[in-house]
Write an enzyme that holds these catalytic residues in place. Structure first.
Site, PDB file in Angstrom:
ATOM      1  CG  ASP A 214      16.273 -15.798  40.283  1.00  0.00           C
ATOM      2  OD1 ASP A 214      15.249 -15.662  40.044  1.00  0.00           O
ATOM      3  OD2 ASP A 214      17.240 -14.809  39.917  1.00  0.00           O
TER       4      ASP A 214
ATOM      5  CG  ASP B 164      13.514 -12.266  36.356  1.00  0.00           C
ATOM      6  OD1 ASP B 164      14.468 -12.084  36.022  1.00  0.00           O
ATOM      7  OD2 ASP B 164      12.979 -13.074  37.468  1.00  0.00           O
TER       8      ASP B 164
END
Ligand code: DX5
Ligand code: ZN
Length: 215
Positions: free
Chosen positions: A32, A173
């Site tokens: 991320d 996600d």
């Protein structure tokens, strides 16, 4: 389904150990990348991606939560990233060009949207993206609660992809856990990203196995 644990929830003082654990138990490593502008948080950047790439035995899945994703395509390709996704909200009119650029560098191109973006806005990119990332929390932080309306969004997109004869994958996600994995599979998810569910567990590899084959 494939499982892509998010390193955001890993122990940054023991990243090597966590990467080795993922090499042995996961399908992908989700990275991320946040810039503090597109999202109100900063995570990590290329020095960390490079270090992880040097140890990773499974493909890297980089999720860019940044305002200018096009700036980082070349660097990702150089480091051997396999999948690169970015947000439609961040890219706007540049979206099609960025998807093409990612593919031209030999990576899988992914288009992500936050929970407040209509899933229909992804439809014009069917055929141009290799995967779609449906956020099931607002991008920016690990450890948030799964937004249940995401299931309908996944199902809707899956139906549209089937209708179009597209083989693009759906990645989900945010707040993914054993408690919602079966419903996500039923809705049509192909890849589950999980941060806290994996890394806050005393047995991460068991959680990964349970997410892969939920019941
Ligand atoms: C959030 C990130 C996610 C996050 C997932 O902005 O995109 O990948 O790390 O963490 P959990 O699974 O804890 O919601
Ligand atoms: Zn992510």
């Amino acid at each position: 389904m494939k499982v892509a644990p998010s390193l955001l929830s890993a122990d940054f003082l023991r990243l090597e150990k966590d990467v080795e654990m993922l090499n042995a138990s996961a399908d992908l490593i989700h990275l991320d990348i946040m810039d503090g502008t597109f999202v109100p948080n900063i995570s990590f950047g290329f020095p960390v991606v490079e270090a992880v790439a040097g140890k990773a035995g499974i493909p890297l899945d980089a999720h860019f939560m940044v305002v200018n994703p096009e700036a980082w395509v070349g660097r990702c390709a150089e480091l051997g990233v396999s999948m690169m996704s970015f947000h439609l909200e961040a890219a706007g009119r540049k979206t099609r060009g960025i998807l093409r650029e990612i593919r031209s560098k030999g990576m899988k191109a992914g288009l992500a949207i936050n929970p407040d973006i209509k899933v229909e806005r992804l439809y014009p990119f069917i055929g141009e993206a290799d995967f779609f990332l449906i956020m099931s929390v607002f991008a920016g932080f690990g450890g948030q609660k799964f937004i249940y309306e995401s299931l309908d969004r996944v199902q809707k997109l899956k139906e549209k992809l089937n209708e179009a004869g597209s083989e693009a994958l759906i990645e989900v996600d945010g707040g993914v856990a054993e408690s919602n994995a079966a419903a996500l599979q039923e809705a049509g998810a192909d890849i589950l990203v999980a941060g806290s569910a994996v890394f806050k567990s005393p047995s991460p590899s068991k959680v990964i196995a349970a997410l892969r084959n939920p019941r």
